[in-house]
Design an enzyme around this catalytic site. Structure first.
Site, short mmCIF file in Angstrom:
data_model
loop_
_atom_site.label_atom_id
_atom_site.label_comp_id
_atom_site.label_asym_id
_atom_site.label_seq_id
_atom_site.Cartn_x
_atom_site.Cartn_y
_atom_site.Cartn_z
N ASP A 1 -8.32 -2.79 3.15
CA ASP A 1 -7.12 -3.12 2.38
C ASP A 1 -6.34 -4.04 3.32
O ASP A 1 -5.58 -3.58 4.16
CB ASP A 1 -6.35 -1.82 2.08
CG ASP A 1 -5.04 -2.08 1.34
OD1 ASP A 1 -4.74 -3.25 1.05
OD2 ASP A 1 -4.32 -1.11 1.05
N CYS B 1 -6.97 -1.13 7.45
CA CYS B 1 -5.82 -1.66 6.71
C CYS B 1 -4.94 -2.47 7.65
O CYS B 1 -4.66 -2.06 8.77
CB CYS B 1 -5.01 -0.52 6.09
SG CYS B 1 -3.62 -1.13 5.12
N SER C 1 0.87 -1.18 0.00
CA SER C 1 0.00 0.00 0.00
C SER C 1 0.90 1.23 0.00
O SER C 1 1.83 1.31 0.81
CB SER C 1 -0.87 0.02 1.26
OG SER C 1 -1.57 -1.20 1.37
N TRP D 1 -4.48 -8.01 4.36
CA TRP D 1 -3.70 -9.15 3.88
C TRP D 1 -3.62 -10.18 4.99
O TRP D 1 -3.83 -9.85 6.16
CB TRP D 1 -2.30 -8.71 3.44
CG TRP D 1 -1.56 -7.95 4.48
CD1 TRP D 1 -0.82 -8.46 5.50
CD2 TRP D 1 -1.49 -6.51 4.62
NE1 TRP D 1 -0.29 -7.44 6.26
CE2 TRP D 1 -0.67 -6.24 5.75
CE3 TRP D 1 -2.01 -5.43 3.90
CZ2 TRP D 1 -0.38 -4.95 6.16
CZ3 TRP D 1 -1.73 -4.14 4.33
CH2 TRP D 1 -0.92 -3.91 5.45
#
Length: 634
Positions: A631, A586, A414, A633
């Site tokens: 966003d 995020c 990002s 992961w």
């Protein structure tokens, strides 16, 4: 702007008249006698890898398969597949981000959505989806393709398979495939040939007197593209950005958090806050040298691996001609634990029958085989070098190993800057990955260790990073007056550094800017409170209206970002319910994103006086409206 400003096909047609390329997979299949076509939607290469394995399997059943990228062909031809007898289309579809198609499957997805009157009644199909259970829209793309093809009249000949990358994707695929082929045999009345031997896809050619100007040295697409750079820059043609800053962010502790700045001056590259930068790392030369030693090869021999199927679009597994050293450094993934098909095909080269048997067992779908693969390969984090070191009887030819190893993939970060403030610079914030495995080895993350060593000047040379931009849906609200609530512990703060810079720039332009609230978390205030000066400065000058920091380990009980959200529940609820705030999360998908989402449910229940069902529904609606973005992961 869409995630893809223009597709590979649009770009292609600028330079080449469409007639030079065969876009009809039906004509191609007829010409080459193929009856199985395997399409893949792949972002990181795994779906493409699985598609290759399924296409290769077809030979064992007297059928002929080809692999196809849906972006390269006219998908409207699916209705013509019945012109080929005993034909079957297999779809290996990965889901990307928040339930989206992968970039190369976007056009196919649009086509499926737009063509209600399409008649696919002659099409036999099956779908294997690749997803991750920690994400909200688990396997959305696989499920959609499976359901939509049925709606358009196609015949599903085997159930949708779903792989979970949070669990064991390889095991999910092997188990599905084990049941899938018998179903194909039954449907088409064919039998397995019983030939279980490995089938080579490429043949080795060694070049003895080649002009070195014709040899690839690490370029992703065009030969010499790193020497003569030409825009537009993308995944096939990355830009070599100079590293202008590389500093350690944390003051203490045993981890290394870093901030890098990449110079994109003169590249014509544009980015928005929230986008991702993709970088192409290289493997550690020490690992490559050890592989060369253990296999007893001269790594600097110039070779090509040429596809034995001359009609295939994929002439080579990676750019050729090149050297083994370049292939193992730039093109092949040598650090991830190898998948079971690699073990299966390499088994024939083990001189000890016991080793052979164990390798084949690990590739089978038997419970003890799966358990052995899980413990000996995955839990022990054994990469190919560790396997060769721990199995001295296994000495495969290096060219077959190079054929089987997956491609080294780009890594996505990002972007931690705003192009309004830094039009010629892209900032990355990352933590260096390094850990000890159960076998006592030290494993290092490929990209983060490579970035860590990208010193601004190294022996008088300036360091460069091959990169391109991938568009994202993670965007600041269109109206600057909308408040934003940003939640990002650790390196999850990256895109919010860009957001904060952008909101500050908007204020300087005299725009009215809504409340800007950040929830950041780290372990210890005096160790890993990264960007502390910038964040506190932004709060002082009123760009950040509220800076909330959770130090998880500075007191007896753990304090995380979700606890601070709940503590400020009245203010949070007012921002969301009354002031139309946009929420951004995020970081880690597995724990943090889930816990934060639960905190929002609880706030809606307690302050918004809702039942849990209503609260869940409320948050889902925010997601649908684009007011709750993630966003994440895992």
């Amino acid at each position: 702007m869409s995630r893809k400003a223009f597709s590979a096909r649009d770009r292609f047609s600028v330079f080449v008249t469409p007639t030079t390329r065969e876009t009809s997979f039906i004509e191609k299949m007829k010409k080459t006698g193929k009856n199985i076509i395997v399409f893949y939607g792949s972002q990181t290469g795994t779906a493409e890898e699985f598609a290759n394995r399924l296409s290769k399997d077809a030979q064992r059943y007297g059928m002929k398969g080809m692999v196809a990228d849906p972006e390269e062909y006219s998908m409207g031809e699916l209705s013509r597949l019945s012109e080929i007898t005993n034909s079957l289309a297999i779809f290996c579809m990965a889901t990307y981000g928040e339930g989206d198609p992968t970039d190369n499957a976007q056009d196919f997805y649009d086509w499926l959505q737009e063509n209600d009157d399409e008649d696919l009644s002659g099409l036999n199909y099956t779908v294997f989806g690749l997803g991750n259970k920690t994400y909200e829209h688990y396997n959305a793309m696989g499920k959609y393709v499976d359901k939509r093809l049925e709606q358009l009249g196609a015949t599903r000949i085997f159930d949708l398979g779903m792989g979970d990358d949070d669990g064991n994707l390889e095991e999910d695929f092997v188990s599905w495939r084990e049941q899938f082929w018998p179903a194909v045999c039954q449907h088409f009345g064919v039998e397995a040939s019983g030939d279980e031997s490995s089938i080579r896809q490429y043949e080795l050619k060694e070049h003895t007197d080649i002009n070195m100007n014709k040899v690839y040295t690490g370029e992703i697409g065009r030969l010499k593209s790193f020497e003569v750079q030409k825009p537009p820059f993308d995944s096939k043609n990355p830009f070599l950005a100079l590293v202008t800053v590389n500093r350690k962010l944390n003051k203490a502790g045993d981890r290394h958090l870093m901030h890098l700045e990449l110079d994109i001056t003169g590249s014509k590259i544009r980015y928005e806050s929230g986008d991702h930068v993709a970088v192409f790392p290289t493997n550690d030369s020490a690992l490559v040298n050890k592989l060369g030693q253990i296999l007893g090869v001269d790594l600097d021999v110039v070779i090509s691996l040429n596809n034995l199927d001359e009609e295939s679009n994929k002439k080579h597994p990676f750019p050729c001609p090149t050297t083994y050293r370049t292939a193992l450094t730039h093109y092949l993934d040598i650090t991830h634990p190898p998948r079971t098909n690699v073990l299966y095909e390499l088994a024939q080269y083990a001189s000890d029958p016991k080793d052979q048997e164990n390798m084949r067992k690990m590739a089978s779908s038997s419970p003890e085989g799966k358990a052995l693969y899980q413990s000996w390969v995955l839990d022990a984090s054994r990469n190919i070098l560790a396997i060769l070191e721990d199995m001295p009887s296994l000495r495969p030819p290096v060219d077959h190993l190079c054929e089987l190893l997956p491609r080294l993939q780009a890594r996505y970060y990002s972007i931690a800057s705003s192009s309004k403030v830094h039009p010629n610079s892209i900032h990355i914030c990352a933590v260096v990955v390094e850990y000890e495995t159960k076998t006592g080895r030290t494993n290092k993350g490929v990209a983060t260790n490579w970035l860590k060593n990208k010193l601004v000047t190294d022996n008088g040379h300036k360091s460069t990073v091959p990169m391109y931009i991938r568009k994202s849906q993670f965007r600041l609200p269109f109206k600057s007056t909308n408040p934003v609530i940003m939640v990002g512990p650790g390196t999850g703060i990256a895109p919010f550094m860009g957001f904060i810079q952008e909101r500050g720039w908007l204020k300087q332009q005299g725009k009215e800017v809504g409340e800007t609230v950040l929830y950041f978390g780290c372990r210890h205030k005096n160790e890993d409170y990264i960007y502390q000066e910038e964040l506190e400065g932004s709060e002082k000058n009123g760009v950040l209206t509220k800076l909330n920091v959770a130090f998880s380990r500075d007191q007896d009980h753990k304090v995380y970002v979700q606890h601070l959200l709940t503590k400020n529940k009245e203010h949070v609820w007012k921002l969301i319910h009354t002031d139309n705030a946009h929420i951004y999360i995020c970081g880690d998908a597995r724990n943090m994103a889930k816990d934060v989402q639960t905190a929002f449910y609880e706030i809606a229940e307690q302050v918004g006086v809702m039942t849990r069902t209503q609260a869940v529904d409320y948050v889902k609606k925010l997601m649908t409206k684009g007011r709750y973005s993630q966003d994440v992961w895992s």
